[in-house]
Design an enzyme around this catalytic site. Structure first.
Site, PDB file in Angstrom:
ATOM      1  N   ALA A  26       1.009  -1.179  -0.146  1.00  0.00           N
ATOM      2  CA  ALA A  26       0.114  -0.113   0.130  1.00  0.00           C
ATOM      3  C   ALA A  26       0.974   1.273   0.037  1.00  0.00           C
ATOM      4  O   ALA A  26       2.005   1.161   0.479  1.00  0.00           O
ATOM      5  CB  ALA A  26      -0.875   0.032   1.136  1.00  0.00           C
ATOM      6  N   GLY A  75       0.704  -4.954   0.754  1.00  0.00           N
ATOM      7  CA  GLY A  75      -0.416  -4.940   0.213  1.00  0.00           C
ATOM      8  C   GLY A  75      -0.266  -5.877  -1.191  1.00  0.00           C
ATOM      9  O   GLY A  75      -1.218  -6.326  -1.694  1.00  0.00           O
ATOM     10  N   GLU A 105      -0.474  -9.231  -0.364  1.00  0.00           N
ATOM     11  CA  GLU A 105      -1.813  -9.541   0.137  1.00  0.00           C
ATOM     12  C   GLU A 105      -2.735  -9.823  -1.529  1.00  0.00           C
ATOM     13  O   GLU A 105      -3.662 -10.360  -1.381  1.00  0.00           O
ATOM     14  CB  GLU A 105      -2.690  -8.379   0.888  1.00  0.00           C
ATOM     15  CG  GLU A 105      -1.905  -8.449   2.231  1.00  0.00           C
ATOM     16  CD  GLU A 105      -2.563  -7.281   2.947  1.00  0.00           C
ATOM     17  OE1 GLU A 105      -2.026  -6.282   2.768  1.00  0.00           O
ATOM     18  OE2 GLU A 105      -3.238  -7.641   3.837  1.00  0.00           O
ATOM     19  N   GLU A 140       4.816  -5.234   7.270  1.00  0.00           N
ATOM     20  CA  GLU A 140       4.079  -3.987   8.114  1.00  0.00           C
ATOM     21  C   GLU A 140       4.651  -3.783   9.221  1.00  0.00           C
ATOM     22  O   GLU A 140       4.331  -2.724   9.807  1.00  0.00           O
ATOM     23  CB  GLU A 140       2.327  -4.243   8.006  1.00  0.00           C
ATOM     24  CG  GLU A 140       1.811  -4.097   6.569  1.00  0.00           C
ATOM     25  CD  GLU A 140       1.846  -5.423   5.806  1.00  0.00           C
ATOM     26  OE1 GLU A 140       2.608  -6.459   5.849  1.00  0.00           O
ATOM     27  OE2 GLU A 140       0.973  -5.687   4.757  1.00  0.00           O
TER      28      GLU A 140
HETATM   29  N1  COA Z   1       4.494   3.306  -0.682  1.00  0.00           N
HETATM   30  C1  COA Z   1       5.111   4.335  -1.237  1.00  0.00           C
HETATM   31  N2  COA Z   1       6.082   4.506  -1.898  1.00  0.00           N
HETATM   32  C2  COA Z   1       6.954   3.141  -1.983  1.00  0.00           C
HETATM   33  C3  COA Z   1       6.452   2.169  -1.618  1.00  0.00           C
HETATM   34  C4  COA Z   1       5.326   2.067  -0.873  1.00  0.00           C
HETATM   35  N3  COA Z   1       4.996   0.891  -0.273  1.00  0.00           N
HETATM   36  N4  COA Z   1       7.320   1.316  -1.840  1.00  0.00           N
HETATM   37  C5  COA Z   1       8.245   1.901  -2.457  1.00  0.00           C
HETATM   38  N5  COA Z   1       7.899   3.130  -2.671  1.00  0.00           N
HETATM   39  C6  COA Z   1       8.617   4.391  -3.555  1.00  0.00           C
HETATM   40  C7  COA Z   1       9.819   4.764  -2.579  1.00  0.00           C
HETATM   41  O1  COA Z   1       9.675   5.622  -1.886  1.00  0.00           O
HETATM   42  C8  COA Z   1      10.533   5.471  -3.908  1.00  0.00           C
HETATM   43  O2  COA Z   1      10.048   6.712  -4.310  1.00  0.00           O
HETATM   44  P1  COA Z   1      11.046   7.804  -4.515  1.00  0.00           P
HETATM   45  O3  COA Z   1      11.781   7.643  -5.614  1.00  0.00           O
HETATM   46  O4  COA Z   1      10.195   9.145  -4.815  1.00  0.00           O
HETATM   47  O5  COA Z   1      11.896   8.239  -3.603  1.00  0.00           O
HETATM   48  C9  COA Z   1      10.168   4.481  -5.222  1.00  0.00           C
HETATM   49  O6  COA Z   1       9.179   3.764  -4.692  1.00  0.00           O
HETATM   50  C10 COA Z   1      11.520   3.350  -5.411  1.00  0.00           C
HETATM   51  O7  COA Z   1      11.671   2.848  -4.013  1.00  0.00           O
HETATM   52  P2  COA Z   1      13.082   2.669  -3.415  1.00  0.00           P
HETATM   53  O8  COA Z   1      12.828   2.497  -1.746  1.00  0.00           O
HETATM   54  O9  COA Z   1      13.998   3.689  -3.752  1.00  0.00           O
HETATM   55  O10 COA Z   1      13.507   1.103  -3.907  1.00  0.00           O
HETATM   56  P3  COA Z   1      14.762   0.253  -3.438  1.00  0.00           P
HETATM   57  O11 COA Z   1      14.992  -0.698  -4.513  1.00  0.00           O
HETATM   58  O12 COA Z   1      15.850   0.843  -2.674  1.00  0.00           O
HETATM   59  O13 COA Z   1      13.984  -0.681  -2.407  1.00  0.00           O
HETATM   60  C11 COA Z   1      12.075  -1.768  -1.588  1.00  0.00           C
HETATM   61  C12 COA Z   1      12.764  -1.288  -2.718  1.00  0.00           C
HETATM   62  C13 COA Z   1      10.828  -2.553  -1.922  1.00  0.00           C
HETATM   63  C14 COA Z   1      12.564  -2.576  -0.522  1.00  0.00           C
HETATM   64  C15 COA Z   1      11.751  -0.687  -0.505  1.00  0.00           C
HETATM   65  O14 COA Z   1      11.091   0.347  -1.642  1.00  0.00           O
HETATM   66  C16 COA Z   1      10.485  -0.874   0.538  1.00  0.00           C
HETATM   67  O15 COA Z   1      10.805  -1.111   1.431  1.00  0.00           O
HETATM   68  N6  COA Z   1       9.389  -0.362   0.160  1.00  0.00           N
HETATM   69  C17 COA Z   1       8.136  -0.608   1.253  1.00  0.00           C
HETATM   70  C18 COA Z   1       7.778  -1.925   1.030  1.00  0.00           C
HETATM   71  C19 COA Z   1       6.601  -1.945   2.498  1.00  0.00           C
HETATM   72  O16 COA Z   1       6.910  -1.688   3.599  1.00  0.00           O
HETATM   73  N7  COA Z   1       5.495  -2.324   1.960  1.00  0.00           N
HETATM   74  C20 COA Z   1       4.363  -2.611   2.925  1.00  0.00           C
HETATM   75  C21 COA Z   1       3.581  -1.286   2.581  1.00  0.00           C
HETATM   76  S1  COA Z   1       2.136  -1.629   4.030  1.00  0.00           S
END
Ligand code: COA
Length: 258
Positions: free
Chosen positions: A65, A110, A113, A133
């Site tokens: 999400a 999400g 999910e 989460e």
């Molecule tokens: N919500 C909002 N934005 C998200 C996102 C999310 N769940 N997951 C990734 N993004 C965004 C990042 O903020 C970033 O945006 P920006 O370029 O404007 O800063 C872009 O997507 C790229 O992500 P980034 O984190 O730079 O890539 P990465 O390869 O370094 O890391 C992940 C990848 C998936 C490990 C990392 O993005 C992450 O941990 N995301 C969240 C996962 C999460 O907790 N999901 C559950 C949500 S309830």
């Protein structure tokens, strides 16, 4: 037609691609609303026989999400968000037409999910699954706590939920979370090849199989009674007459969905 989804309809297979690759296809409000509309279209459009859900780009299916939309929400707003998300994912799970997740990268929060709300999953070898989460001080809200336990068992699910650990595609295969691991290049073709086979089957029988299988996990239903009802219902269809007659006449059945 959609701002955050790409959709195609080919060979009666509707492919829905979540298209926010710069945000790793995170599910914001608009994606959720459009996904809901796209699933309504699946229910209503007779040309659609089956569905693939995937993510745009080579890196991510859906990275969760959209966390930026969580900031400042109240307890009541959090509950409402979960209720809405659960409703949309339930519509996927209860869809009478098969919905397959083609997981092309991160399936987190999400995203995991969404994948497990689909009827089954195929993943590319770079895919990772996780429910991170708890890293945010949260729990899954779109059905993840329930469906993950159903799919991979309580011990493995609880470890994933509590540790926020990600698992790779081969571990997901071993857990029974996904049915196949293929290369990213092969992913959509693999999903389509399975759906092309399913699309040749009797649509009402396919829908009744989905309903009966779902009933296993629905305490308000007796799955054996759902099966009896579905089995009986098929005897009233043209397709059942065609299927049995074609078998006896040693020819291929031509199903019409009636
Ligand atoms: N919500 C909002 N934005 C998200 C996102 C999310 N769940 N997951 C990734 N993004 C965004 C990042 O903020 C970033 O945006 P920006 O370029 O404007 O800063 C872009 O997507 C790229 O992500 P980034 O984190 O730079 O890539 P990465 O390869 O370094 O890391 C992940 C990848 C998936 C490990 C990392 O993005 C992450 O941990 N995301 C969240 C996962 C999460 O907790 N999901 C559950 C949500 S309830």
């Amino acid at each position: 037609m959609y701002q955050t989804l790409l959709t195609t309809l080919e060979n009666n297979i509707y492919t829905i691609t979540i298209n926010r690759p710069d945000k790793l296809n995170a599910l914001n409000k608009m994606v959720m609303e459009e996904l809901s509309r796209a699933i309504d279209e699946v229910y209503e459009n007779d040309e659609i026989r089956s569905v693939i859900i995937t993510g745009a780009g080579a890196k991510s299916f859906v990275a969760g999400a959209d966390i930026s939309e969580f900031v400042g929400l109240t307890v009541g707003e959090g509950k409402a968000l979960a209720e809405k998300g659960q409703g949309i994912f339930m519509k996927i799970e209860e869809c009478p037409k098969p919905v397959v997740a083609a997981v092309n990268g991160f399936a987190l929060g999400g995203g995991c999910e969404l994948a497990i709300a689909c009827h089954f999953r195929i993943a590319s070898d770079n895919a990772t699954f996780g429910q991170p989460e708890v890293n945010l001080g949260l729990i899954p809200g779109y059905g993840g706590t329930q469906r993950l336990v159903q799919l991979i068992g309580k011990g493995r699910a609880i470890e994933m939920l509590l540790s926020a650990n990600m698992i790779d595609a081969n571990t997901a295969l071993q857990y029974g979370l996904i049915n196949y691991v293929v290369t990213q290049h092969e992913l959509l073709e693999k999903a389509k090849s399975i759906l092309l086979v399913i699309n040749t089957k009797a649509p009402i029988a396919v829908a009744e199989c989905i309903e009966a299988a779902n009933a296993v996990y629905n305490e308000s239903k007796n799955g054996f009674l759902v099966e009896i009802h579905g089995f009986g219902k098929c005897f009233g269809t043209e397709d059942m007459k065609e299927g049995t007659t074609a078998f006896l006449e040693k020819r291929k059945a031509e199903f019409k969905g009636i």
